[in-house]
Design an enzyme around this catalytic site. Structure first.
Site, PDB file in Angstrom:
ATOM      1  N   GLN A 119       0.668  -0.969  -0.484  1.00  0.00           N
ATOM      2  CA  GLN A 119       0.231   0.146   0.092  1.00  0.00           C
ATOM      3  C   GLN A 119       0.624   1.212   0.186  1.00  0.00           C
ATOM      4  O   GLN A 119       1.450   1.221   1.122  1.00  0.00           O
ATOM      5  CB  GLN A 119      -0.723  -0.030   1.333  1.00  0.00           C
ATOM      6  CG  GLN A 119      -1.292   1.433   1.800  1.00  0.00           C
ATOM      7  CD  GLN A 119      -2.350   0.938   3.292  1.00  0.00           C
ATOM      8  OE1 GLN A 119      -1.818   0.828   3.537  1.00  0.00           O
ATOM      9  NE2 GLN A 119      -3.738   1.156   3.503  1.00  0.00           N
ATOM     10  N   TYR A 121       0.817   4.783   0.408  1.00  0.00           N
ATOM     11  CA  TYR A 121      -0.163   5.773   1.160  1.00  0.00           C
ATOM     12  C   TYR A 121       0.938   6.699   2.025  1.00  0.00           C
ATOM     13  O   TYR A 121       0.619   7.989   0.598  1.00  0.00           O
ATOM     14  CB  TYR A 121      -0.624   5.763   1.994  1.00  0.00           C
ATOM     15  CG  TYR A 121      -2.356   4.798   0.982  1.00  0.00           C
ATOM     16  CD1 TYR A 121      -2.089   4.507   0.253  1.00  0.00           C
ATOM     17  CD2 TYR A 121      -3.449   4.867   2.156  1.00  0.00           C
ATOM     18  CE1 TYR A 121      -3.463   4.225   0.013  1.00  0.00           C
ATOM     19  CE2 TYR A 121      -4.337   4.546   2.274  1.00  0.00           C
ATOM     20  CZ  TYR A 121      -4.440   4.034   0.371  1.00  0.00           C
ATOM     21  OH  TYR A 121      -5.828   3.400   0.466  1.00  0.00           O
ATOM     22  N   SER A 122       1.472   6.522   3.187  1.00  0.00           N
ATOM     23  CA  SER A 122       2.502   7.539   3.762  1.00  0.00           C
ATOM     24  C   SER A 122       3.197   7.950   2.657  1.00  0.00           C
ATOM     25  O   SER A 122       4.027   7.318   1.899  1.00  0.00           O
ATOM     26  CB  SER A 122       2.864   6.967   5.054  1.00  0.00           C
ATOM     27  OG  SER A 122       2.126   6.576   5.360  1.00  0.00           O
ATOM     28  N   SER A 154       4.419  -1.646   4.019  1.00  0.00           N
ATOM     29  CA  SER A 154       4.993  -2.249   4.777  1.00  0.00           C
ATOM     30  C   SER A 154       4.739  -3.237   3.412  1.00  0.00           C
ATOM     31  O   SER A 154       4.470  -3.618   2.217  1.00  0.00           O
ATOM     32  CB  SER A 154       3.170  -2.891   5.543  1.00  0.00           C
ATOM     33  OG  SER A 154       3.808  -2.002   6.677  1.00  0.00           O
ATOM     34  N   GLU A 237      -8.174  -2.154   7.600  1.00  0.00           N
ATOM     35  CA  GLU A 237      -7.065  -1.832   9.121  1.00  0.00           C
ATOM     36  C   GLU A 237      -8.429  -1.578   9.312  1.00  0.00           C
ATOM     37  O   GLU A 237      -7.851  -2.819  10.262  1.00  0.00           O
ATOM     38  CB  GLU A 237      -6.479  -0.883   8.382  1.00  0.00           C
ATOM     39  CG  GLU A 237      -5.446  -1.502   7.045  1.00  0.00           C
ATOM     40  CD  GLU A 237      -4.102   0.195   7.357  1.00  0.00           C
ATOM     41  OE1 GLU A 237      -3.270  -0.451   7.934  1.00  0.00           O
ATOM     42  OE2 GLU A 237      -4.261   1.310   6.581  1.00  0.00           O
ATOM     43  N   SER A 377      -2.514   7.795  13.925  1.00  0.00           N
ATOM     44  CA  SER A 377      -2.464   7.655  14.617  1.00  0.00           C
ATOM     45  C   SER A 377      -3.334   7.818  16.148  1.00  0.00           C
ATOM     46  O   SER A 377      -4.798   7.918  15.533  1.00  0.00           O
ATOM     47  CB  SER A 377      -1.284   8.780  15.384  1.00  0.00           C
ATOM     48  OG  SER A 377      -2.068   9.506  15.007  1.00  0.00           O
ATOM     49  N   GLU A 379      -4.012   9.887  17.673  1.00  0.00           N
ATOM     50  CA  GLU A 379      -4.405  11.061  17.833  1.00  0.00           C
ATOM     51  C   GLU A 379      -5.401  11.511  16.729  1.00  0.00           C
ATOM     52  O   GLU A 379      -6.399  12.234  16.891  1.00  0.00           O
ATOM     53  CB  GLU A 379      -3.097  12.526  17.667  1.00  0.00           C
ATOM     54  CG  GLU A 379      -2.501  12.319  19.142  1.00  0.00           C
ATOM     55  CD  GLU A 379      -1.811  11.159  19.860  1.00  0.00           C
ATOM     56  OE1 GLU A 379      -1.022  10.219  18.855  1.00  0.00           O
ATOM     57  OE2 GLU A 379      -1.633  10.620  20.477  1.00  0.00           O
TER      58      GLU A 379
END
Lengths: 405, 375
Positions: A119, A121-122, A154, A237, A377, A379
């Site tokens: 994936q 994404y980040s 990952s 997820e 996260s 948060e």
């Protein structure tokens, strides 16, 4: 309210258990090819892609049956299948948002582990603020040209394909200019560099894309609608494996109890120390509360409802719990808790980790730090809960003011 | 497998909330806090009419024959309203105690009267020490003719001053036994014990050679241990439901408040420090909900893990309710600390119940004993 399993589910559980007893790999899985073979065996038995539509190779099973298989695999400490991102995220995204051609081209090969997925994404500056991503995909007529960098990918080093988020329009507000693609990782212009983590292993990678190519037919959903698709993807997820996760916690807990019976302080087993007992009592209460919540989630899924923002509560709850659990476990185990090897023979500190492998408590402790960071996260989850469940007012945020990114 | 309420259960919950919204407003809670008796007979009669007082009792005794999930739904709403009165004492401590161990004659007499709103009951489960284990009972029951003579000191007896009958554990020559005592009998002295929750009352109950008849014993002499264990588990879970209700009220009030309270030119709910705290409060409330209803179901269904689930419930919910109610005061700021603002009514209900029927440490110890025995 009836928390008993139906006779049908009990029978199904028995059937899965028997299959696992007969088919679990006899030797430890060492190579990717071993893992692929185990994956294929699971798929052939009907235990992967169970909820996917039958016409694309899935099993059309109920959520409870999927949960039972995952739970029994955790119970038996079965190795995980190899294509976890393909199965957990990419496949479901294609099922919901993909074209018929995409479904036919990709789904079956995900299920059979013929093609492995990651994936994308980040990015270095777009993690929790995922919509700040800068990787660009520029329309070249018959294809897109991709340039940029991804991080915390990952399984990046073994992936054949990646689910990519890229900016296709830098002129509109940042949430609106993102599109979702399927990108071939095996092409010139895609450079994957493994990233060593605090655990010492390298499940993550950095991915550099320099004039990489994405075919027009591999765009998922409409141009500029990638953000919405990413939201549902992250939802996958947060759903799913709740019951199996609790089973893993519970087997870890029993290992910890065993250790507390063997280790001694002041001439007495730790297990008889009231302070240690309080810590163990607290952990077990929390494990069980996670189990009750898993059953609540399953009730929703069985009724065909999506947990929606409630998934944020689940993710926040278990990932924060896992951190507390491992902290308390290492406190109880004292210096033994930090060992990664060299533990005395008669005192087994190996546990079954969340990834379905044997590992040390130290490894599990380090891993537990990841859960409150990845996939949104803690948060971010609290923001989602505050805004979408409790209806609290939004912050005044620069990225939500005006029409420009 | 179904972890959601039925339509009937939702209907029950809604009707209890509507009735309490109407008849148990904060002003009512405050006025009863200053009342010498402490509860409204009129509301008691209303509760009898609505069928709440007989909810878990068999239909032969005028009850509705429902389970602990339904009772928890009602009690959660009472926690939400900080209901002042002997409902918990009567239906849970007295009623469930009689249901678990009473003879047919005892049940016919008392459960029917309770369900009809004509009698109030309670149980004296704690003595001087802090140990909720019934085995720690020191009060004595000496044989006296056909009956018994009871002596001892009980503390924190809920609503004893309003009760027509008190379940009193005492040690007879045969072992731990349970007796029905009229608190107006000769030799019984009640002294009020006032806690921070003024809408919930306790008494110290001194028994000085109190004479009771042969019919006053529940079950056979020396056999009360298991019954008291079961009763304590039910009390632990039902008091958790009440704490959950109080915590939910604190959370709801907080969410409403932070949406409208402006500081630095914005509603404070838009600040992450406040929003994150509210999200954590919701998480704790949701986890507490799961613990309460799982344990209520397990006790009703006689599930294998019912005993440990009740300890998990009390330990978890006590901590969760304390956090949620405490955070509610924090996000309210100064207004949350004032007597005139209602938040403290609910916070005090939860805090007052936290050490009763076994506190967190007590139940964690039981959980570990269970874990040790299971493995």
């Amino acid at each position: 309210m009836d928390l008993n399993y139906t006779p049908e589910d009990i029978a199904f559980r028995k059937q899965v258990r028997t299959w696992l007893e007969q088919n679990l790999p006899k030797q430890e899985i060492r190579t990717l090819e071993d893992r692929r073979a185990w994956h294929r065996k699971l798929y052939d038995a009907g235990y992967l892609g169970m909820g996917w539509p039958k016409e694309y190779g899935g099993g059309g099973a109920r959520p409870m049956q999927q949960a039972i298989v995952a739970d029994e695999m955790a119970q038996a400490n079965a190795p995980a299948p190899t294509n976890s991102l393909g199965l957990g995220i990419v496949g479901p995204t294609i099922v919901v948002h993909g074209t018929d051609a995409q479904k036919r081209r990709y789904l079956k090969k995900i299920l059979s582990a013929e093609e492995l997925w990651c994936q994308l994404y980040s990015e270095p500056n777009a993690g929790s603020d995922l919509a700040a991503l800068r990787t660009s995909a520029v329309d070249q007529g018959d294809h897109f040209l991709v340039n940029g960098q991804k991080i915390w990918t990952s399984g990046g080093s073994i992936a054949d394909w990646g689910l990519l988020l890229a900016r296709t329009d830098p002129k509109v507000s940042k949430h609106k200019g993102i599109t979702c693609f399927l990108m071939n990782m095996r092409q010139p212009g895609v450079d994957v560099r493994p990233l060593k983590q605090i655990t010492g292993s390298s499940e993550f990678s950095e991915v550099f894309m320099t004039n990489a190519r994405v075919e027009k037919g591999d765009q998922i959903g409409k141009l500029g609608e990638g953000w919405g698709i990413a939201q549902t993807t992250l939802g996958y997820e947060r759903g799913g494996r709740a019951l199996a996760r609790v089973t893993t916690y519970s087997s870890q807990f029993h290992r910890l109890t065993e250790a507390a019976k063997r280790l001694r302080r002041h001439g007495k087993p730790l297990f008889e120390d009231p302070v240690v007992r309080q810590k163990l009592g607290r952990i077990w209460s929390e494990v069980e509360v996670e189990r009750y919540q898993a059953l609540r989630t399953l009730t929703l899924l069985e009724r065909g409802e999506h947990p929606g923002a409630g998934g944020s509560l689940t993710k926040l709850s278990y990932s924060e719990f896992e951190k507390r659990f491992m902290e308390l476990a290492l406190e109880i185990l004292g210096p033994y808790g930090q060992l990664t090897e060299g533990a005395p023979e008669d005192f087994k500190l190996q546990i079954d980790t969340a990834v379905g492998d044997h590992g040390s408590w130290a490894y599990a402790y380090l891993w537990s730090r990841a859960g409150t960071i990845y996939a949104g996260s803690s948060e971010i989850q609290k923001n989602v809960i505050g805004e979408r469940i409790l209806g609290l007012p939004k912050e005044t945020r620069a990225d939500r003011v005006g029409g420009k990114a | 497998m179904n972890f959601s309420f039925s339509d009937d259960q939702i209907l029950l919950k809604n009707s209890v909330r509507a009735a309490l919204d109407e008849q148990c407003k904060p002003a009512h809670v405050r006025s009863m806090s200053e009342d010498p008796i402490g509860y409204s007979d009129q509301l008691w009669g209303e509760m009898a009419k609505l069928g709440w007082l007989g909810l878990p009792f068999p239909e032969e005794q005028g009850g509705a024959g429902l389970g602990l999930v339904e009772l928890a739904l009602v009690i959660e709403e009472m926690g939400r309203a900080a209901y002042p009165g002997p409902f918990f004492a009567t239906v849970v401590l007295g009623g469930l105690g009689l249901m678990l161990g009473g003879s047919a004659a005892q049940k016919d007499k008392w459960l029917s009267a309770i369900a009809a709103g004509k009698a109030r009951a309670t149980a004296a489960l704690l003595e001087e020490h802090l140990d909720w284990d019934p085995a720690a009972t020191a009060a004595t029951a000496a044989k006296s003719g056909a009956g018994w003579t009871l002596s001892g000191l009980k503390r924190f007896v809920p609503w004893a001053h309003a009760a027509d009958v008190v379940l009193v554990p005492a040690r007879s020559p045969e072992g731990l036994s349970l007796f029905l005592v009229d608190p107006k009998s000769a030799g019984v002295t009640l002294k009020p014990m006032i806690g921070i929750d003024l809408a919930n009352r306790w008494s110290e109950m001194r028994l000085d050679k109190v004479a009771v008849g042969a019919e006053a014993i529940l079950g056979r002499p020396g056999t009360a241990g298991p019954l008291l264990d079961s009763l304590l588990r039910r009390a632990a879970v039902m008091s958790s439901a009440e704490m959950l209700g109080a915590a939910r009220r604190c959370l709801d009030m907080s969410v409403e408040y932070v949406k409208v309270r402006d500081q630095f030119g914005q509603p404070i709910g838009s600040f992450q420090a406040i929003r994150h705290r509210c999200a954590e409060m919701l998480l704790e409330a949701e986890n507490a909900h799961a613990a309460v209803y799982y344990a209520s179901w397990a006790l009703t269904a006689g599930a294998e893990d019912a005993a440990v689930a009740s300890s998990i419930c009390k330990a978890y919910v006590s901590d969760a309710a304390r956090k949620v109610c405490g955070d509610a005061i924090q996000v309210h700021g100064g207004i949350g600390f004032t007597w005139e603002y209602d938040l403290h009514l609910y916070m005090k209900r939860a805090k007052g119940l936290e050490p009763l029927y076994g506190d967190t440490e007590y139940h964690r110890e039981l959980i570990v004993r269970h874990v040790a025995a299971a493995k």
